[in-house]
Design a protein around this motif. Structure first.
Motif, PDB file in Angstrom:
ATOM      1  N   LYS A  42      -1.290  -7.388  -3.055  1.00 19.91           N
ATOM      2  CA  LYS A  42      -2.217  -6.813  -2.075  1.00 19.91           C
ATOM      3  C   LYS A  42      -1.427  -6.308  -0.873  1.00 19.91           C
ATOM      4  O   LYS A  42      -0.350  -6.819  -0.564  1.00 19.91           O
ATOM      5  CB  LYS A  42      -3.228  -7.857  -1.599  1.00 19.91           C
ATOM      6  N   ILE A  43      -2.021  -5.327  -0.193  1.00 16.67           N
ATOM      7  CA  ILE A  43      -1.409  -4.773   1.018  1.00 16.67           C
ATOM      8  C   ILE A  43      -2.495  -4.608   2.063  1.00 16.67           C
ATOM      9  O   ILE A  43      -3.613  -4.185   1.750  1.00 16.67           O
ATOM     10  CB  ILE A  43      -0.711  -3.430   0.724  1.00 16.67           C
ATOM     11  N   SER A  44      -2.154  -4.962   3.302  1.00 19.59           N
ATOM     12  CA  SER A  44      -3.079  -4.723   4.414  1.00 19.59           C
ATOM     13  C   SER A  44      -2.359  -3.914   5.483  1.00 19.59           C
ATOM     14  O   SER A  44      -1.142  -3.758   5.444  1.00 19.59           O
ATOM     15  CB  SER A  44      -3.622  -6.035   4.996  1.00 19.59           C
ATOM     16  N   MET A  45      -3.153  -3.422   6.434  1.00 20.43           N
ATOM     17  CA  MET A  45      -2.614  -2.620   7.520  1.00 20.43           C
ATOM     18  C   MET A  45      -3.006  -3.258   8.849  1.00 20.43           C
ATOM     19  O   MET A  45      -4.128  -3.733   9.009  1.00 20.43           O
ATOM     20  CB  MET A  45      -3.169  -1.189   7.440  1.00 20.43           C
ATOM     21  N   PHE A  52      -6.617  -5.007   9.179  1.00 16.50           N
ATOM     22  CA  PHE A  52      -7.684  -4.475   8.338  1.00 16.50           C
ATOM     23  C   PHE A  52      -7.622  -5.133   6.952  1.00 16.50           C
ATOM     24  O   PHE A  52      -6.622  -5.730   6.577  1.00 16.50           O
ATOM     25  CB  PHE A  52      -7.571  -2.953   8.238  1.00 16.50           C
ATOM     26  N   THR A  53      -8.688  -5.001   6.199  1.00 17.30           N
ATOM     27  CA  THR A  53      -8.849  -5.622   4.889  1.00 17.30           C
ATOM     28  C   THR A  53      -7.673  -5.310   3.968  1.00 17.30           C
ATOM     29  O   THR A  53      -7.187  -4.179   3.941  1.00 17.30           O
ATOM     30  CB  THR A  53     -10.140  -5.099   4.232  1.00 17.30           C
ATOM     31  N   SER A  54      -7.267  -6.308   3.188  1.00 12.45           N
ATOM     32  CA  SER A  54      -6.211  -6.077   2.214  1.00 12.45           C
ATOM     33  C   SER A  54      -6.802  -5.420   0.965  1.00 12.45           C
ATOM     34  O   SER A  54      -7.962  -5.640   0.622  1.00 12.45           O
ATOM     35  CB  SER A  54      -5.505  -7.386   1.850  1.00 12.45           C
ATOM     36  N   ILE A  55      -5.980  -4.591   0.322  1.00  8.91           N
ATOM     37  CA  ILE A  55      -6.408  -3.896  -0.890  1.00  8.91           C
ATOM     38  C   ILE A  55      -5.502  -4.316  -2.049  1.00  8.91           C
ATOM     39  O   ILE A  55      -4.310  -4.566  -1.854  1.00  8.91           O
ATOM     40  CB  ILE A  55      -6.373  -2.362  -0.714  1.00  8.91           C
ATOM     41  N   ILE A  80       1.538  -4.762   5.520  1.00  8.12           N
ATOM     42  CA  ILE A  80       1.926  -6.111   5.129  1.00  8.12           C
ATOM     43  C   ILE A  80       1.663  -6.298   3.637  1.00  8.12           C
ATOM     44  O   ILE A  80       0.576  -5.996   3.153  1.00  8.12           O
ATOM     45  CB  ILE A  80       1.142  -7.177   5.920  1.00  8.12           C
ATOM     46  N   ALA A  81       2.669  -6.813   2.931  1.00  8.77           N
ATOM     47  CA  ALA A  81       2.562  -7.082   1.498  1.00  8.77           C
ATOM     48  C   ALA A  81       2.332  -8.566   1.267  1.00  8.77           C
ATOM     49  O   ALA A  81       2.962  -9.409   1.912  1.00  8.77           O
ATOM     50  CB  ALA A  81       3.835  -6.636   0.793  1.00  8.77           C
ATOM     51  N   TYR A  82       1.417  -8.884   0.338  1.00  6.54           N
ATOM     52  CA  TYR A  82       1.081 -10.266  -0.004  1.00  6.54           C
ATOM     53  C   TYR A  82       1.206 -10.477  -1.516  1.00  6.54           C
ATOM     54  O   TYR A  82       0.997  -9.537  -2.294  1.00  6.54           O
ATOM     55  CB  TYR A  82      -0.369 -10.589   0.367  1.00  6.54           C
ATOM     56  N   ASP A  83       1.462 -11.717  -1.920  1.00  6.87           N
ATOM     57  CA  ASP A  83       1.424 -12.031  -3.345  1.00  6.87           C
ATOM     58  C   ASP A  83      -0.020 -12.336  -3.745  1.00  6.87           C
ATOM     59  O   ASP A  83      -0.938 -12.258  -2.920  1.00  6.87           O
ATOM     60  CB  ASP A  83       2.388 -13.169  -3.707  1.00  6.87           C
ATOM     61  N   ALA A  84      -0.230 -12.697  -4.991  1.00  8.22           N
ATOM     62  CA  ALA A  84      -1.588 -12.930  -5.515  1.00  8.22           C
ATOM     63  C   ALA A  84      -2.302 -14.090  -4.836  1.00  8.22           C
ATOM     64  O   ALA A  84      -3.530 -14.149  -4.818  1.00  8.22           O
ATOM     65  CB  ALA A  84      -1.531 -13.158  -7.016  1.00  8.22           C
ATOM     66  N   LYS A  85      -1.556 -15.015  -4.253  1.00  5.64           N
ATOM     67  CA  LYS A  85      -2.161 -16.173  -3.578  1.00  5.64           C
ATOM     68  C   LYS A  85      -2.311 -15.962  -2.079  1.00  5.64           C
ATOM     69  O   LYS A  85      -2.715 -16.862  -1.360  1.00  5.64           O
ATOM     70  CB  LYS A  85      -1.341 -17.426  -3.859  1.00  5.64           C
TER      71      LYS A  85
END
Length: 99
Positions: A42-45, A52-55, A80-85
């Protein structure tokens, strides 16, 4: 023979990933675009401190709808980059420019 209680834990693999962001041109671009590697799910801004909401993302490339959220070349914009968790993996600054 003495008995001892042993607690077993499952080792969780460490997730890694990177994110990059292309420049964003006010008045021309509607999306912040870029690429990512690794375990990014997922990525958010963040614009001027507002997150803002992650996509969800797949395939190594992303585009995040930013029209109306970025309005000035002085805006501070970060992807911002996130992993699945939901663990944060990386951040990338976005260069904001005029058309």
């Amino acid at each position: 023979m003495a008995r001892t209680k042993v607690t077993l834990t499952k080792e969780v693999p460490n997730t890694v990933g990177t994110v990059t962001a292309n420049p964003f041109a006010i008045g021309q671009d509607s999306y912040v675009k870029g690429s990512f590697t690794g375990d990014v799910a997922k990525i958010s801004m963040v614009v001027n401190g507002q997150t803002f909401t992650s996509i969800p993302v797949t395939g190594g490339m992303y585009q995040y709808y930013a029209s109306g959220k970025i309005s000035s070349v002085n805006d501070s914009v970060t992807m911002i980059a996130y992993d699945a968790k939901g663990k944060e993996l990386d951040r990338a600054s976005v260069t904001v420019q005029k058309k």
